[in-house]
Design an enzyme around this catalytic site. Sequence first.
Site, PDB file in Angstrom:
ATOM      1  N   GLY A  65       0.822  -1.216   0.000  1.00 29.83           N
ATOM      2  CA  GLY A  65       0.000   0.000   0.000  1.00 29.83           C
ATOM      3  C   GLY A  65       0.847   1.252   0.000  1.00 29.83           C
ATOM      4  N   THR A  66       2.148   1.066  -0.044  1.00 24.73           N
ATOM      5  CA  THR A  66       3.053   2.228   0.018  1.00 24.73           C
ATOM      6  C   THR A  66       2.923   3.071  -1.243  1.00 24.73           C
ATOM      7  OG1 THR A  66       4.566   0.954   1.390  1.00 24.73           O
ATOM      8  CG2 THR A  66       5.493   2.878   0.266  1.00 24.73           C
ATOM      9  N   ASN A  91      -4.765   2.751  -2.855  1.00 25.08           N
ATOM     10  CA  ASN A  91      -5.905   2.992  -1.965  1.00 25.08           C
ATOM     11  C   ASN A  91      -6.705   1.701  -1.807  1.00 25.08           C
ATOM     12  OD1 ASN A  91      -8.464   3.957  -0.880  1.00 25.08           O
ATOM     13  ND2 ASN A  91      -7.647   5.988  -1.310  1.00 25.08           N
ATOM     14  N   HIS A 121      -5.124  15.759   2.494  1.00 21.91           N
ATOM     15  CA  HIS A 121      -4.639  14.803   3.495  1.00 21.91           C
ATOM     16  C   HIS A 121      -4.095  15.529   4.723  1.00 21.91           C
ATOM     17  CE1 HIS A 121      -4.672  11.937   0.093  1.00 21.91           C
ATOM     18  NE2 HIS A 121      -4.803  11.011   1.036  1.00 21.91           N
ATOM     19  N   HIS A 122      -3.935  14.751   5.785  1.00 23.28           N
ATOM     20  CA  HIS A 122      -3.346  15.181   7.054  1.00 23.28           C
ATOM     21  C   HIS A 122      -1.941  15.795   6.868  1.00 23.28           C
ATOM     22  CE1 HIS A 122      -0.830  11.516   6.814  1.00 23.28           C
ATOM     23  NE2 HIS A 122      -1.914  11.023   6.218  1.00 23.28           N
ATOM     24  N   LYS A 125       1.466  13.664   5.971  1.00 24.20           N
ATOM     25  CA  LYS A 125       1.666  12.882   4.734  1.00 24.20           C
ATOM     26  C   LYS A 125       2.978  13.292   4.073  1.00 24.20           C
ATOM     27  CE  LYS A 125      -0.505  11.133   0.553  1.00 24.20           C
ATOM     28  NZ  LYS A 125       0.089   9.795   0.752  1.00 24.20           N
ATOM     29  N   THR A 132      -3.364   7.961  -4.746  1.00 21.69           N
ATOM     30  CA  THR A 132      -4.741   7.839  -5.235  1.00 21.69           C
ATOM     31  C   THR A 132      -5.019   8.870  -6.328  1.00 21.69           C
ATOM     32  OG1 THR A 132      -5.363   7.132  -3.019  1.00 21.69           O
ATOM     33  CG2 THR A 132      -7.162   7.783  -4.490  1.00 21.69           C
TER      34      THR A 132
HETATM   35  N1  NDP Z   1      -2.817   2.196  -0.085  1.00 28.61           N
HETATM   36  C1  NDP Z   1      -3.537   2.757   0.879  1.00 28.61           C
HETATM   37  O1  NDP Z   1      -4.750   2.492   1.032  1.00 28.61           O
HETATM   38  C2  NDP Z   1      -2.862   3.698   1.821  1.00 28.61           C
HETATM   39  C3  NDP Z   1      -1.547   3.980   1.639  1.00 28.61           C
HETATM   40  N2  NDP Z   1      -0.889   4.755   2.544  1.00 28.61           N
HETATM   41  C4  NDP Z   1       0.546   4.902   2.307  1.00 28.61           C
HETATM   42  O2  NDP Z   1       1.234   4.064   3.232  1.00 28.61           O
HETATM   43  C5  NDP Z   1       2.501   4.626   3.528  1.00 28.61           C
HETATM   44  C6  NDP Z   1       2.667   4.747   5.024  1.00 28.61           C
HETATM   45  O3  NDP Z   1       1.736   5.686   5.517  1.00 28.61           O
HETATM   46  P1  NDP Z   1       1.642   6.006   7.080  1.00 28.61           P
HETATM   47  O4  NDP Z   1       1.420   4.765   7.856  1.00 28.61           O
HETATM   48  O5  NDP Z   1       0.690   7.115   7.213  1.00 28.61           O
HETATM   49  O6  NDP Z   1       3.105   6.561   7.357  1.00 28.61           O
HETATM   50  P2  NDP Z   1       3.927   6.639   8.720  1.00 28.61           P
HETATM   51  O7  NDP Z   1       4.951   7.708   8.508  1.00 28.61           O
HETATM   52  O8  NDP Z   1       3.018   6.727   9.883  1.00 28.61           O
HETATM   53  O9  NDP Z   1       4.659   5.224   8.792  1.00 28.61           O
HETATM   54  C7  NDP Z   1       5.717   4.924   7.903  1.00 28.61           C
HETATM   55  C8  NDP Z   1       6.289   3.589   8.274  1.00 28.61           C
HETATM   56  O10 NDP Z   1       7.332   3.311   7.357  1.00 28.61           O
HETATM   57  C9  NDP Z   1       8.527   3.047   8.060  1.00 28.61           C
HETATM   58  N3  NDP Z   1       9.691   3.554   7.317  1.00 28.61           N
HETATM   59  C10 NDP Z   1      10.693   2.798   6.848  1.00 28.61           C
HETATM   60  N4  NDP Z   1      11.621   3.501   6.226  1.00 28.61           N
HETATM   61  C11 NDP Z   1      11.221   4.764   6.295  1.00 28.61           C
HETATM   62  C12 NDP Z   1      11.778   5.963   5.818  1.00 28.61           C
HETATM   63  N5  NDP Z   1      12.947   6.003   5.180  1.00 28.61           N
HETATM   64  N6  NDP Z   1      11.084   7.100   6.047  1.00 28.61           N
HETATM   65  C13 NDP Z   1       9.901   7.073   6.698  1.00 28.61           C
HETATM   66  N7  NDP Z   1       9.338   5.943   7.171  1.00 28.61           N
HETATM   67  C14 NDP Z   1       9.987   4.797   6.972  1.00 28.61           C
HETATM   68  C15 NDP Z   1       8.350   3.697   9.412  1.00 28.61           C
HETATM   69  O11 NDP Z   1       9.133   2.952  10.333  1.00 28.61           O
HETATM   70  P3  NDP Z   1       9.273   3.351  11.879  1.00 28.61           P
HETATM   71  O12 NDP Z   1       7.971   2.950  12.482  1.00 28.61           O
HETATM   72  O13 NDP Z   1      10.401   2.521  12.335  1.00 28.61           O
HETATM   73  O14 NDP Z   1       9.511   4.843  11.880  1.00 28.61           O
HETATM   74  C16 NDP Z   1       6.864   3.534   9.662  1.00 28.61           C
HETATM   75  O15 NDP Z   1       6.603   2.265  10.207  1.00 28.61           O
HETATM   76  C17 NDP Z   1       2.559   5.958   2.772  1.00 28.61           C
HETATM   77  O16 NDP Z   1       3.221   5.736   1.554  1.00 28.61           O
HETATM   78  C18 NDP Z   1       1.092   6.291   2.540  1.00 28.61           C
HETATM   79  O17 NDP Z   1       0.866   7.132   1.447  1.00 28.61           O
HETATM   80  C19 NDP Z   1      -1.509   5.291   3.623  1.00 28.61           C
HETATM   81  C20 NDP Z   1      -2.834   5.066   3.830  1.00 28.61           C
HETATM   82  C21 NDP Z   1      -3.621   4.256   2.947  1.00 28.61           C
HETATM   83  O1  LIG Z   2      -0.850   8.882   3.297  1.00 32.06           O
HETATM   84  C1  LIG Z   2      -2.072   8.716   3.468  1.00 32.06           C
HETATM   85  O2  LIG Z   2      -2.645   9.021   4.523  1.00 32.06           O
HETATM   86  C2  LIG Z   2      -2.854   8.122   2.373  1.00 32.06           C
HETATM   87  N1  LIG Z   2      -2.199   7.743   1.309  1.00 32.06           N
HETATM   88  C3  LIG Z   2      -2.732   7.101   0.173  1.00 32.06           C
HETATM   89  C4  LIG Z   2      -2.439   7.905  -1.074  1.00 32.06           C
HETATM   90  O3  LIG Z   2      -1.343   8.476  -1.188  1.00 32.06           O
HETATM   91  O4  LIG Z   2      -3.282   7.952  -1.965  1.00 32.06           O
HETATM   92  C5  LIG Z   2      -4.172   6.683   0.338  1.00 32.06           C
HETATM   93  C6  LIG Z   2      -5.006   7.504   1.255  1.00 32.06           C
HETATM   94  O5  LIG Z   2      -5.524   8.595   0.570  1.00 32.06           O
HETATM   95  C7  LIG Z   2      -4.300   7.912   2.535  1.00 32.06           C
END
Ligand code: NDP
Ligand SMILES: O=C(O)C1=N[C@H](C(=O)O)C[C@H](O)C1
Length: 234
Positions: A65-66, A91, A121-122, A125, A132
């Site tokens: 999902g990254t 997404n 977004h928040h 981000k 998306t």
């Molecule tokens: N496909 C979907 O439906 C969705 C996708 N996303 C995507 O998921 C990803 C993560 O989002 P979110 O959980 O909000 O992000 P966070 O910043 O809260 O978490 C990021 C995670 O990645 C780890 N990480 C590893 N390497 C790195 C680095 N170099 N820099 C930063 N973080 C790193 C962090 O590790 P540590 O805990 O050790 O810091 C942490 O666990 C984003 O790409 C976001 O856009 C988000 C929501 C929905």
């Molecule tokens: O980083 C987020 O929060 C989200 N990231 C995804 C994106 O980049 O589209 C999905 C969702 O909108 C939340």
Amino acid sequence: MGSIVCDIVRDAPDLELAGVVGKDSAGLLSDGSVEADVVVDFSHKAMLADVEAFVAQTRAALVSGTTGYDDGDMARLQALSHKAAVIHSANYSIGVAALRHLASHAARLLEGFDIEIVETHHNKKADAPSGTAKMLLAAVDPEARADVVHGREGMTGARKPTEIGIHAVRGGTVAGTHTVHFFGQEEEVSLTHRASSRRIFAEGAVEAARRIAGRPAGMYTFDDLLFADKEGIR
Ligand SMILES: NC(=O)C1=CN([C@@H]2O[C@H](COP(=O)(O)OP(=O)(O)OC[C@H]3O[C@@H](n4cnc5c(N)ncnc54)[C@H](OP(=O)(O)O)[C@@H]3O)[C@@H](O)[C@H]2O)C=CC1
Ligand SMILES: O=C(O)C1=N[C@H](C(=O)O)C[C@H](O)C1
């Protein structure tokens, strides 16, 4: 996202949490201390090499999902799908899965309308525009013919009919709002998806994990897993 996925898995009687890996514990992926049927990755593009190595070595299915991946990163996932079952979606909400189809349909019906995509977004981000928003762009412009414009600072002259604008708004705790605007002559159609919580993405990813586990190697889409029983959608 990772913590929410873990909470959902811990509460699910049919699933077991095999391990949790963060930025400082990526080594766990390569030292054999995690054994898993499926890897769910919501992290950062910097983690791709570790995830890739783990999946290639263990053949665990990957639910990715990254966002923030470039074409090269996507090509790496594609190559990985020769070794294991892989799905990547920007997404994992069912609402956005539907919005993608609605936007694609609207673009075909509303020929000549000006399209602008706005994502909100928040304030934590890390990437822009959202994955998306890029996915919705591909839905409304599948042949990538448009001149994509990110913001319009410094622009001189009127908007070109060939443009599609993409705009990123950041603030507070917004879980994710995406609107595709279609502007015509004295009329507008806009399609909006509004996430009220981030849990919907995690729930969707866990459901994708259930459905991809045990499948043969290959690249799967969220449509494949979600809408398999809906004729004409895929
Ligand atoms: N496909 C979907 O439906 C969705 C996708 N996303 C995507 O998921 C990803 C993560 O989002 P979110 O959980 O909000 O992000 P966070 O910043 O809260 O978490 C990021 C995670 O990645 C780890 N990480 C590893 N390497 C790195 C680095 N170099 N820099 C930063 N973080 C790193 C962090 O590790 P540590 O805990 O050790 O810091 C942490 O666990 C984003 O790409 C976001 O856009 C988000 C929501 C929905
Ligand atoms: O980083 C987020 O929060 C989200 N990231 C995804 C994106 O980049 O589209 C999905 C969702 O909108 C939340």
